[in-house]
Design a protein around this motif. Structure first.
Motif, short mmCIF file in Angstrom:
data_model
loop_
_atom_site.label_atom_id
_atom_site.label_comp_id
_atom_site.label_asym_id
_atom_site.label_seq_id
_atom_site.Cartn_x
_atom_site.Cartn_y
_atom_site.Cartn_z
N TYR A 94 -9.81 30.73 88.41
CA TYR A 94 -8.51 30.45 88.94
C TYR A 94 -8.09 28.92 88.88
CZ TYR A 94 -9.20 35.07 91.17
OH TYR A 94 -9.30 36.25 91.50
N CYS A 95 -7.12 28.72 88.36
CA CYS A 95 -6.52 27.25 88.36
C CYS A 95 -5.91 27.21 89.72
CB CYS A 95 -5.35 27.19 87.36
SG CYS A 95 -4.39 25.41 87.27
N ASN A 96 -6.00 25.83 90.27
CA ASN A 96 -5.72 25.39 91.59
C ASN A 96 -4.87 24.06 91.54
OD1 ASN A 96 -6.62 23.39 94.00
ND2 ASN A 96 -6.00 25.42 94.83
N ALA A 97 -3.80 24.02 92.33
CA ALA A 97 -2.98 22.94 92.74
C ALA A 97 -2.85 22.83 94.06
CB ALA A 97 -1.74 22.94 92.17
N ASP A 98 -3.41 21.73 94.68
CA ASP A 98 -3.53 21.35 96.10
C ASP A 98 -2.38 20.40 96.69
OD1 ASP A 98 -4.39 21.18 98.69
OD2 ASP A 98 -6.05 19.84 98.20
N LEU A 99 -1.30 21.05 96.83
CA LEU A 99 -0.02 20.42 97.33
C LEU A 99 -0.26 19.70 98.76
CD1 LEU A 99 1.11 21.71 94.79
CD2 LEU A 99 3.41 21.72 95.72
N SER A 100 -1.12 20.45 99.59
CA SER A 100 -1.48 20.16 101.01
C SER A 100 -1.99 18.40 100.95
CB SER A 100 -2.35 20.98 101.40
OG SER A 100 -3.73 20.90 100.95
N ALA A 101 -2.52 18.03 99.79
CA ALA A 101 -3.10 16.81 99.75
C ALA A 101 -2.10 15.75 99.40
CB ALA A 101 -4.10 16.58 98.85
N VAL A 102 -0.85 16.42 99.32
CA VAL A 102 0.24 15.42 98.97
C VAL A 102 1.49 15.53 99.94
CG1 VAL A 102 1.96 14.57 97.11
CG2 VAL A 102 -0.21 15.52 96.33
N PHE A 103 1.96 16.61 100.17
CA PHE A 103 2.93 16.98 101.16
C PHE A 103 2.57 17.51 102.44
CE2 PHE A 103 4.24 17.68 96.84
CZ PHE A 103 5.26 16.90 96.36
N THR A 104 3.26 17.25 103.56
CA THR A 104 3.17 17.49 105.07
C THR A 104 2.94 19.14 104.92
OG1 THR A 104 4.00 15.63 105.60
CG2 THR A 104 3.83 17.50 107.13
N ARG A 105 4.03 19.91 104.46
CA ARG A 105 4.10 21.10 104.52
C ARG A 105 3.45 21.84 103.13
NH1 ARG A 105 6.75 23.13 108.65
NH2 ARG A 105 8.39 21.62 109.77
N GLY A 106 2.79 21.05 102.39
CA GLY A 106 2.25 21.79 101.16
C GLY A 106 0.98 22.64 101.46
N ARG A 107 0.76 23.31 100.41
CA ARG A 107 -0.32 24.09 100.70
C ARG A 107 -1.11 24.34 99.17
NH1 ARG A 107 0.45 29.15 98.21
NH2 ARG A 107 2.76 29.94 98.04
N ASN A 108 -2.12 25.19 98.98
CA ASN A 108 -2.80 25.44 97.87
C ASN A 108 -2.01 26.43 97.05
OD1 ASN A 108 -5.65 23.96 97.12
ND2 ASN A 108 -5.75 24.35 99.43
N TYR A 109 -1.93 26.31 95.73
CA TYR A 109 -1.26 27.40 95.00
C TYR A 109 -2.50 27.82 93.99
CZ TYR A 109 3.42 26.26 96.79
OH TYR A 109 4.06 26.12 97.54
N TRP A 110 -2.34 29.07 93.43
CA TRP A 110 -3.36 29.39 92.56
C TRP A 110 -2.77 30.21 91.26
CZ3 TRP A 110 -8.41 28.19 93.75
CH2 TRP A 110 -8.64 27.84 95.21
N GLY A 111 -3.39 30.43 90.15
CA GLY A 111 -3.04 31.04 89.24
C GLY A 111 -3.65 32.56 89.43
N GLN A 112 -3.24 33.19 88.56
CA GLN A 112 -3.50 34.60 88.59
C GLN A 112 -5.13 34.91 88.47
OE1 GLN A 112 -2.09 33.39 85.94
NE2 GLN A 112 -2.71 34.54 84.32
N GLY A 113 -5.53 34.30 87.74
CA GLY A 113 -7.10 34.13 87.45
C GLY A 113 -7.24 34.99 85.96
N ILE A 114 -8.36 34.44 85.46
CA ILE A 114 -8.52 34.81 84.12
C ILE A 114 -10.05 35.10 83.97
CG2 ILE A 114 -6.80 34.07 82.60
CD1 ILE A 114 -8.49 31.63 81.96
N GLN A 115 -10.36 36.41 83.15
CA GLN A 115 -11.80 36.52 83.35
C GLN A 115 -12.76 35.78 82.21
OE1 GLN A 115 -13.65 39.08 85.10
NE2 GLN A 115 -15.27 38.05 84.18
N VAL A 116 -13.81 35.33 82.54
CA VAL A 116 -14.69 34.62 81.50
C VAL A 116 -16.13 35.43 81.80
CG1 VAL A 116 -16.30 32.47 81.11
CG2 VAL A 116 -13.78 32.35 81.63
N THR A 117 -16.48 36.02 80.72
CA THR A 117 -17.70 36.79 80.52
C THR A 117 -18.65 36.26 79.61
OG1 THR A 117 -16.54 38.73 81.32
CG2 THR A 117 -18.72 39.14 80.26
N VAL A 118 -19.89 35.66 79.97
CA VAL A 118 -20.97 35.14 79.01
C VAL A 118 -21.94 36.42 78.94
CG1 VAL A 118 -22.51 33.19 78.70
CG2 VAL A 118 -20.48 32.95 80.00
#
Length: 120
Positions: A94-118
């Motif tokens: 999952y990709c993450n963007a942490d807007l809570s670290a920048v904006f008072t009312r910000g929060r974490n945002y997430w991508g939909q997720g992608i499968q990695v299989t090894v």
């Protein structure tokens, strides 16, 4: 709205490489910490790597030396280069963007997720 779109997942053999890319919209990536997390079946979501707006990186011990996170602020993109992958790297990433670290009312945002299989 904020949207994070991941690409680059798939199936890879142990020892091989994958490159995950996340493109963000609706945020000012120049000032937002971003990162990659993963969740394997039956496990909690865990940090893989993070990167600050200034390019300072942090890695989980399990991937340090094998994975590299980078960003292109002009393109609103964060990349996870995965080298020497292991079967235990198998997870939904999952990709993450942490807007809570920048904006008072910000929060974490997430991508939909992608499968990695090894495979072994």
């Amino acid at each position: 709205q904020v949207q994070l779109v991941e690409s680059g997942g798939g199936l890879v053999q142990a020892g091989g490489s994958l490159r995950l890319s996340c493109t963000a919209s609706g945020i000012i990536s120049l000032i937002v910490p971003m990162g990659w997390y993963r969740q394997a079946p039956g496990k909690q979501r865990e940090l893989v790597a993070t990167i600050t707006s200034g390019g300072v990186t942090n890695y989980a011990d399990s991937v340090k030396g094998r994975f590299t996170i980078s960003r292109d602020n002009a393109k609103n993109t964060v990349v996870l280069q995965m080298n020497s992958v292991k079967p235990e790297d198998t997870a939904v990433y999952y990709c993450n963007a942490d807007l809570s670290a920048v904006f008072t009312r910000g929060r974490n945002y997430w991508g939909q997720g992608i499968q990695v299989t090894v495979s072994s």
